[in-house]
Design a protein around this motif. Structure first.
Motif, short mmCIF file in Angstrom:
data_model
loop_
_atom_site.label_atom_id
_atom_site.label_comp_id
_atom_site.label_asym_id
_atom_site.label_seq_id
_atom_site.Cartn_x
_atom_site.Cartn_y
_atom_site.Cartn_z
N ASP A 57 0.79 -1.23 0.00
CA ASP A 57 0.00 0.00 0.00
C ASP A 57 0.82 1.28 0.00
OD1 ASP A 57 0.96 -0.13 2.59
OD2 ASP A 57 -0.95 0.24 3.57
N HIS A 58 2.04 1.23 0.51
CA HIS A 58 2.76 2.50 0.68
C HIS A 58 3.21 3.10 -0.65
CE1 HIS A 58 2.38 2.04 4.91
NE2 HIS A 58 3.20 3.04 5.19
N VAL A 59 3.78 2.26 -1.48
CA VAL A 59 4.18 2.73 -2.82
C VAL A 59 3.62 1.74 -3.83
CG1 VAL A 59 6.03 3.52 -4.28
CG2 VAL A 59 6.32 3.58 -1.82
N CYS A 66 -3.64 0.36 4.33
CA CYS A 66 -3.88 -0.73 5.29
C CYS A 66 -4.96 -0.44 6.32
CB CYS A 66 -2.58 -1.11 5.98
SG CYS A 66 -1.63 0.28 6.68
N HIS A 67 -4.89 0.73 6.97
CA HIS A 67 -5.82 0.99 8.08
C HIS A 67 -7.21 1.38 7.60
CE1 HIS A 67 -2.19 0.62 10.25
NE2 HIS A 67 -1.69 1.77 9.83
N ALA A 68 -7.39 1.51 6.30
CA ALA A 68 -8.73 1.70 5.75
C ALA A 68 -9.21 0.37 5.18
CB ALA A 68 -8.72 2.77 4.67
N GLY A 84 3.51 -3.57 11.73
CA GLY A 84 4.71 -2.75 11.71
C GLY A 84 4.40 -1.38 11.15
N ASP A 85 3.50 -0.68 11.85
CA ASP A 85 3.05 0.62 11.39
C ASP A 85 2.43 1.37 12.57
OD1 ASP A 85 2.26 1.96 8.48
OD2 ASP A 85 1.03 2.62 10.16
N SER A 86 2.89 2.59 12.80
CA SER A 86 2.49 3.27 14.04
C SER A 86 0.99 3.59 14.09
CB SER A 86 3.31 4.53 14.24
OG SER A 86 3.14 5.41 13.15
N THR A 125 -3.46 4.56 -2.30
CA THR A 125 -2.07 4.34 -1.84
C THR A 125 -1.74 5.35 -0.75
OG1 THR A 125 0.26 4.30 -2.52
CG2 THR A 125 -1.17 5.83 -3.68
N CYS A 126 -0.69 5.05 0.01
CA CYS A 126 -0.20 6.02 1.00
C CYS A 126 0.49 7.18 0.28
CB CYS A 126 0.82 5.37 1.91
SG CYS A 126 0.15 4.10 2.98
N GLY A 127 1.28 6.84 -0.71
CA GLY A 127 1.90 7.82 -1.60
C GLY A 127 2.48 9.05 -0.95
N CYS A 178 1.49 10.89 1.49
CA CYS A 178 1.38 11.05 2.94
C CYS A 178 2.73 10.95 3.62
CB CYS A 178 0.41 10.01 3.52
SG CYS A 178 0.43 9.98 5.31
N LEU A 179 3.57 10.03 3.14
CA LEU A 179 4.90 9.92 3.74
C LEU A 179 5.99 10.32 2.75
CD1 LEU A 179 6.01 6.20 4.24
CD2 LEU A 179 4.41 6.96 2.53
N GLY A 180 5.58 11.10 1.75
CA GLY A 180 6.57 11.66 0.84
C GLY A 180 7.32 10.65 0.00
N THR A 208 -3.84 14.32 6.24
CA THR A 208 -3.06 13.22 6.81
C THR A 208 -2.86 13.43 8.31
OG1 THR A 208 -1.06 14.40 6.17
CG2 THR A 208 -1.94 12.83 4.59
N ASN A 209 -1.89 12.74 8.88
CA ASN A 209 -1.74 12.78 10.33
C ASN A 209 -0.39 13.27 10.84
OD1 ASN A 209 -0.17 10.53 9.67
ND2 ASN A 209 -1.90 9.14 10.00
N ARG A 210 0.56 13.53 9.94
CA ARG A 210 1.89 13.96 10.41
C ARG A 210 2.40 15.16 9.64
NH1 ARG A 210 4.19 8.19 11.80
NH2 ARG A 210 3.38 8.23 13.93
S1 SF4 Z 1 0.05 7.49 7.96
FE1 SF4 Z 1 0.21 7.73 5.76
S2 SF4 Z 1 1.91 6.34 5.23
FE2 SF4 Z 1 1.19 5.72 7.25
S3 SF4 Z 1 -0.35 4.12 6.87
FE3 SF4 Z 1 -1.43 6.08 7.00
S4 SF4 Z 1 -1.61 6.77 4.88
FE4 SF4 Z 1 -0.02 5.21 4.94
#
Ligand code: SF4
Lengths: 174, 430
Positions: free
Chosen positions: B63-65, B101-103, B120-122, B367-369, B371-373, B389-391
């Motif tokens: 999901d991340h990339v 993932c979390h959706a 393995g994801d905060s 995708t996360c795309g 969100c985490l650059g 997003t959250n960060r």
């Molecule tokens: S915070 Fe961003 S990178 Fe992390 S799981 Fe959620 S969408 Fe993906």
């Protein structure tokens, strides 16, 4: 067991997060060794230059909530492959702290006043420290000064370090 | 003495108590994605332990990339894909079926009240919305989870977050959680579970509860958690209807997990949301929060609507109401990333994607795309992004970029204006 001693890198800021320790763009690496050149690349700290400041350092001394943010174990790994196995802070984010011990590395928490005192006395000087796990003492040394600081280490954390990490421990027990 | 929901879950899952307050618990689910799992897989291979404790309890997603952007991310996907095949992990989601993932995992019914989940994801704390104990872990914990189905945690201490009053129009779960983090700080709930209670939470949809729990880790919490109720049962019903005679029977079973009235808390936060206004972050930490009005006029280069925080159908619906028949500012790049294929399809069916495209947004695959650059909208040095997003960490969406966190309504309104601004859905005082 890893070595927990060496020269101290002073990071005088709270809430240093895992994106600063190792930016996400390097998470595509699938070996720990590949992370080596990128440690603390995005750290927002005045005057900090990873290229020169990380040279010959084996210990980090820092402030509260170190390692907050992402769960990436790449953060402790990036320290590990740079030879840094001991981080001393006022407090750690939970996942980062657990990752340290899971890798057989040492994360020591000290009260704020003690951390303040250490920054005042030693930062800016070439300082070394050794963690003595038998006596639970940190032995700081710099030109013109020494300090002995006691610390506490939970029984479980101690066992993880002795086992070499959580995988080794879990394999032996579960 | 009564117990909290987290304590009840721990007691029902305890395997060992190796020392002090450390408890090793049995896991009901281990979630995996392609960023943090490949290193664990390679290590297991190296140790000659290429096994999983139970293929039915492991769920994996790329999901991340995705689609892969280069050879390295392609290799990460391949490691996960090959491993899932070798180990007969049926719930593996590859391109075309993958989403954040979390959706995605809640949507598939993989999380139930009383479950223990690691990943393995905060932001695994998101799944606490279902009354589960769900925690982000590092790769070593994940590796042991995959191999043994256990994980070690401190016995949970909980912090009660009591939300009272009525949410004003145009104010959302995202604004609530930003306000809570602003109040207690990025370290305010470290080593504790944030238990969200009160009429505001009861009135929230599962989507809104997930938004709330998603950001618990931004206050340092191990997990966010909401009590299961009829909303939870309704959401899960398609997946559990063969297991329970009726919805009421499911409700009774689920509510046994809820905290006892005399449970003991390590901290209580009370917040009346009736006068809350939309919130936005201003610095590089998620606790640097101000009312949107105080930041109004700050120019933005990019607006990003998506992620595990606010990329769900409700979020897209709200943004579409703001964007309908309007055009985003020429100076703004608008990007919307529906968090899962089902959300994408639903948004398509409802004409929401049409609204986004007419307004000038680019619609990406789930995708996360950005969100985490890592892909799909990385910022250039000095650029500013309004994001759902959250960060907002330094460099999070691209080196030298600045991220302002906000709700989808605020993000959509800011895209139209070209600068941070309140949405017309909010009528309260500025
Ligand atoms: S915070 Fe961003 S990178 Fe992390 S799981 Fe959620 S969408 Fe993906």
């Amino acid at each position: 067991m890893k070595r927990f001693d060496g020269n101290v890198l002073f990071l005088d800021r709270a809430d240093i997060n895992t994106d600063e320790i190792i930016p996400a763009k390097y998470l595509t690496e699938i070996s720990k060794e590949a992370l080596k050149p990128y440690l603390l690349e995005d750290l927002k700290l005045k005057g900090f230059n990873p290229a020169t400041d990380l040279m010959d350092k084996q210990v980090v001394l820092t402030r509260a909530n170190f390692g907050c943010g992402s769960s990436r174990e790449h953060a402790p790994w990036a320290f590990e492959v740079n030879g840094i196995h001991l981080i001393i802070a006022e407090s750690f984010a939970r996942i980062f702290r657990q990752n340290m011990f899971n890798c057989g590395m040492l994360a020591i928490e000290l009260p704020r006043e003690t951390i303040d005192g250490l920054f005042t006395r030693f930062s800016g000087k070439k300082t070394s420290v050794r963690a003595d796990l038998a006596s639970n003492l940190l032995l700081f040394e710099a030109e013109g000064g020494r300090a002995e600081i006691s610390f506490t280490l939970g029984e479980y954390d101690r066992r993880l370090i002795q086992a070499g990490g959580w995988l080794e421990y879990a394999d032996a027990h579960y | 003495m009564g117990k909290t929901i987290a304590e009840k879950i721990f007691d029902a899952h305890q395997v060992d108590n190796p020392a002090g307050d450390i408890h090793v618990i049995r896991l009901d689910a281990v979630f995996c994605h392609e960023i943090t799992t490949p290193v664990a897989i390679n290590d297991l291979l190296l140790r000659g332990k290429d096994r999983v404790f139970d293929p039915a309890k492991i769920k994996a997603v790329i999901d991340h990339v995705t689609p892969a952007k280069d050879s390295k991310t392609a290799a990460q996907g391949k490691i996960l894909r090959d491993w899932a095949r070798r180990n007969q992990i049926k719930d593996f989601f590859d391109i075309g079926r993958n989403g954040v993932c979390h959706a995605l995992f809640p949507e598939k019914g993989f999380v139930r009240p009383g479950y223990t989940v690691i990943m393995g994801d905060s932001h695994t704390c998101t799944h606490g919305a279902f009354g589960a104990f769900a925690a982000g872990v590092g790769t070593t914990d994940l590796e042991v989870g995959i191999l043994k189905g256990v994980c070690a945690f401190q016995y949970p201490r909980s912090m009660k977050i009591e939300l009272s009053g009525n949410l004003p129009a145009g104010v959302y779960a995202k604004d609530v959680i930003l306000a809570v983090i602003g109040r207690i700080g990025v370290n305010g709930a470290t080593n504790r579970v944030m238990e969200f209670v009160g009429p505001v939470v009861t009135a929230m949809s599962m989507e809104a509860r997930m938004t709330l729990c998603n950001m618990a880790v931004e206050a340092g919490a191990t997990c966010g958690i909401c009590y299961p109720d009829m909303t939870t049962v309704e959401y899960l019903w398609p997946f559990i209807q063969t297991e329970y005679q009726s919805k009421d029977a499911a409700l009774t079973a689920f509510q046994a997990w809820n905290s006892d009235p005399d449970a003991v808390y390590d901290g209580v936060v009370q917040m009346d949301v009736s006068t809350l206004s939309p919130m936005v972050t201003y610095g590089y930490k998620p606790d640097q929060v101000k009312p949107v009005a105080a930041m109004a006029g700050t120019p933005v280069d990019q607006v990003y609507i998506g992620s595990c925080t606010n990329g769900r159908i409700e979020d897209l619906r709200v943004a579409a109401v703001v964007l309908k028949d309007k055009k985003i500012k020429d100076s703004v790049r608008g990007i919307v990333s529906p968090a899962t294929p089902d959300i994408y399809k639903q948004a398509l069916a409802e004409g929401i994607l049409q609204v986004f495209m007419e307004a000038g947004f680019c619609v990406t695959n789930p995708t996360c795309g950005a969100c985490l650059g890592m892909s799909n909208g990385v910022l250039a040095d000095g650029e500013v992004c309004a994001a759902t997003t959250n960060r907002n960490f330094n460099g999070r969406m691209g080196k030298g970029g600045m991220v302002h966190l906000m709700s989808p309504a605020t993000a959509a309104a800011s895209a139209l204006a070209g600068h941070i601004t309140n949405s017309p859905l909010y009528h309260g005082k500025e």
